[in-house]
Design an enzyme around this catalytic site. Structure first.
Site, PDB file in Angstrom:
ATOM      1  N   ASP A 259      28.938  50.914  56.357  1.00  0.00           N
ATOM      2  CA  ASP A 259      28.228  50.709  55.082  1.00  0.00           C
ATOM      3  C   ASP A 259      27.249  49.537  55.034  1.00  0.00           C
ATOM      4  OD1 ASP A 259      30.496  52.242  54.749  1.00  0.00           O
ATOM      5  OD2 ASP A 259      31.298  51.065  53.112  1.00  0.00           O
TER       6      ASP A 259
ATOM      7  N   GLU B 243      34.147  55.832  46.787  1.00  0.00           N
ATOM      8  CA  GLU B 243      33.876  54.562  47.471  1.00  0.00           C
ATOM      9  C   GLU B 243      32.480  54.076  47.078  1.00  0.00           C
ATOM     10  OE1 GLU B 243      36.537  54.819  51.476  1.00  0.00           O
ATOM     11  OE2 GLU B 243      34.593  55.747  51.690  1.00  0.00           O
TER      12      GLU B 243
HETATM   13  C1  FRU Z   1      33.202  53.338  53.104  1.00  0.00           C
HETATM   14  C2  FRU Z   1      34.353  52.383  53.359  1.00  0.00           C
HETATM   15  C3  FRU Z   1      34.563  51.456  52.182  1.00  0.00           C
HETATM   16  C4  FRU Z   1      35.243  50.278  52.796  1.00  0.00           C
HETATM   17  C5  FRU Z   1      34.583  50.209  54.153  1.00  0.00           C
HETATM   18  C6  FRU Z   1      35.472  49.763  55.271  1.00  0.00           C
HETATM   19  O1  FRU Z   1      32.630  53.858  54.250  1.00  0.00           O
HETATM   20  O2  FRU Z   1      35.525  53.115  53.646  1.00  0.00           O
HETATM   21  O3  FRU Z   1      35.276  52.026  51.104  1.00  0.00           O
HETATM   22  O4  FRU Z   1      35.047  49.109  52.055  1.00  0.00           O
HETATM   23  O5  FRU Z   1      34.098  51.512  54.446  1.00  0.00           O
HETATM   24  O6  FRU Z   1      34.753  49.599  56.456  1.00  0.00           O
END
Ligand code: FRU
Length: 505
Positions: A31, A213
């Site tokens: 992300d 998310e």
């Molecule tokens: C989304 C996610 C988020 C989390 C992060 C962990 O891709 O799962 O929810 O904060 O990646 O790397």
């Protein structure tokens, strides 16, 4: 949340990096985090494994750019430690020095991130929100001693996006975060980013077939009219997106400083499980965890997504880097069929470079036209205004093999009015059983015209249709040297009003 299968480093099957899409030099990323514009630089922080090219040891990597196209990688900004992994979050410029971390003359940049607490940390099994700050314009960071600042005792409370609210309810910080497994966005407010007060909850709504998310909430004028402002709530979902696996949906509505209320026309009726009726940022397989920059001048709203999908993310056949960001997209709300909807335009160089091919007012009847091969080092941008007319299908065939046996297809079907991005024969699809796929999105012709902007950057194809009303993004791994480009028309006659191929280098 993540595909946590362990993989050893992949062999060097596909070493070609994208030119305009950000990749970390030799590590893993997911992300985009803490997107902020400050003192002339766009800062891209991101979920990064500093030690490997698969997910793990989550820390915030860091890159900066002056133009959103050329990025410089910096040392890891906020590392994981024995207590916590540093999950996704956002950054604000603390202009009023509400935290006391900076000074009125030199405001701190404050990161609000999720502490994914580890065994033995005292908060084991909990995800809670924490702060880190920088007083040197984002180059070095210190974790706040009072962390975590917001703990609900939940194992799935994460991905805080914070912004400054100024409106009828007052002036304060607002956080949107998720209770991922409940498909809920939870909203909080604060005066100082340290003490948080619960405001409200949104959801479940629309696509709920996976964890929610990385939310985002921001106002945008409709058709540029400052007197007609709507709020957009972005909710990423994994799995359960329209093309399968990870993707981003959005809602248009109203935020009064306490609660987000979606307009009824952006909600599907209860019991309607057709994902195609929800609003999607992208109809392809590879645009996830998309969030917007804070502090961009002139109220421009710019988003970046992770150009990947948890279905196969850890298996991409690249080495030593793995995963890239999407191009930045400038977004607006426009009235489409009477309703406010997002329109997205990719950020590209103002001067696209040499136009290597132009076709104008040409009728094509049941045949194929070869377009020039792009120079393998450059990024190809194809702009096309086509009247599909009586043709059944009009297809751009990209990154193709000379013998015609492989290619990525962008195809419009005049009967179903669907635009399809098909990577089933795009090259290496065998590295993961879920990779080979074809995705389609509904596209309405405008005065009979299909308008496409297609960006091909070595291992990706991003398709912006009808000026950015519909977007499809897919990764592809063609064999090196597969550069054949063709336009084909089947089942009738199409008119190419104008088609250009530009080579951006
Ligand atoms: C989304 C996610 C988020 C989390 C992060 C962990 O891709 O799962 O929810 O904060 O990646 O790397």
């Amino acid at each position: 949340m993540t595909d946590t299968t362990t993989h050893t480093a992949a062999p060097a099957e596909h070493t070609v990096r994208p030119a305009l899409h950000y990749t970390a030099n030799s590590t893993w990323l997911n992300d985009p985090n803490g997107l902020v514009f400050y003192q002339g630089l766009y800062h891209l922080f991101y979920q990064n494994n500093p030690f490997d090219n698969v997910w793990g040891n989550m820390s915030w990597g860091h890159a900066t750019s002056k133009d959103l196209l050329h990025w410089n990688e910096h040392p890891v900004a906020i590392p994981c430690d024995e207590q916590e992994d540093v999950f996704s979050g956002s950054i604000v410029v603390d202009n009023g020095n509400t935290t006391g971390f900076g000074s009125p003359e030199n405001p701190a940049l404050v990161a609000i991130y999720t502490s994914a607490f580890k065994e033995g940390s005292g908060y084991e099994g909990t995800q809670a929100q924490s702060l880190a700050f920088s007083t040197d314009a984002g180059m070095t960071w210190q974790k706040y001693a009072g962390n975590p600042v917001l703990n609900r005792g939940s194992a799935h409370f994460r991905d805080p996006k914070v912004f400054r609210y100024q409106g009828s309810a007052g002036s304060f910080w607002v956080m949107v975060a998720v209770e991922a497994q409940h498909q809920q966005v939870v909203l909080y407010r604060s005066a100082d980013l340290k003490d948080w007060e619960y405001l409200s909850t949104f959801g479940p709504a629309n696509a709920t077939g996976g964890e929610w998310e990385c939310p985002d909430l921001f106002p945008l004028p409709v058709d540029g009219n400052p007197d007609h402002v709507k709020w957009v709530l972005v909710v990423n979902i994994n799995p359960g997106a329209v093309a399968g696996g990870s993707g981003g949906q959005y809602f248009v509505g109203h935020f009064d400083g306490v609660q987000f209320t979606a307009d009824s026309d952006s909600l599907v009726a209860d019991g309607n499980t057709n994902l195609r009726h929800c609003l999607w940022l992208d109809w392809g397989r590879d645009y996830y965890a998309a969030v917007s920059f804070s502090n961009v001048p002139d109220n421009r709203r710019i988003m970046i997504g992770w150009m990947n999908n948890w279905d196969y993310a850890n298996s991409l056949p690249t080495f030593p880097w793995r995963s890239s960001m999407s191009l930045a997209r400038e977004i607006e709300l426009a009235t489409i069929d009477g309703l406010p909807r997002l329109v997205q335009r990719p950020v590209l160089p103002a001067d696209l470079g040499p136009t290597i091919y132009t076709m104008e007012d040409q009728e094509i009847r049941d045949s194929r036209v070869a377009l020039p091969h792009a120079d393998p080092a450059s990024v190809q941008v194809i702009d096309a205004d086509i009247l599909p007319g009586s043709a059944g299908t009009t297809t751009l065939s990209l990154l193709g093999a000379a013998d015609g046996n492989a290619a990525t297809l962008v195809s419009f079907d005049a009967v179903t009015q669907q635009l399809t991005l098909d990577r089933r024969r795009s090259g290496n699809t065998a590295f993961h059983e879920k990779f080979a796929s074809a995705e389609s999105a509904p596209v309405t012709l405008e005065d009979g015209v299909l308008r496409l902007r297609v960006i091909i950057d070595h291992g990706s194809v991003e398709v912006f249709a009808q000026g950015g009303k519909v977007v499809l993004t897919d990764l592809v791994f063609p064999e090196p040297g597969n550069l054949r480009t063709q336009l084909s028309v089947e089942g009738g006659t199409a008119i190419v009003r104008k088609l250009t191929v530009s080579a951006v280098s």
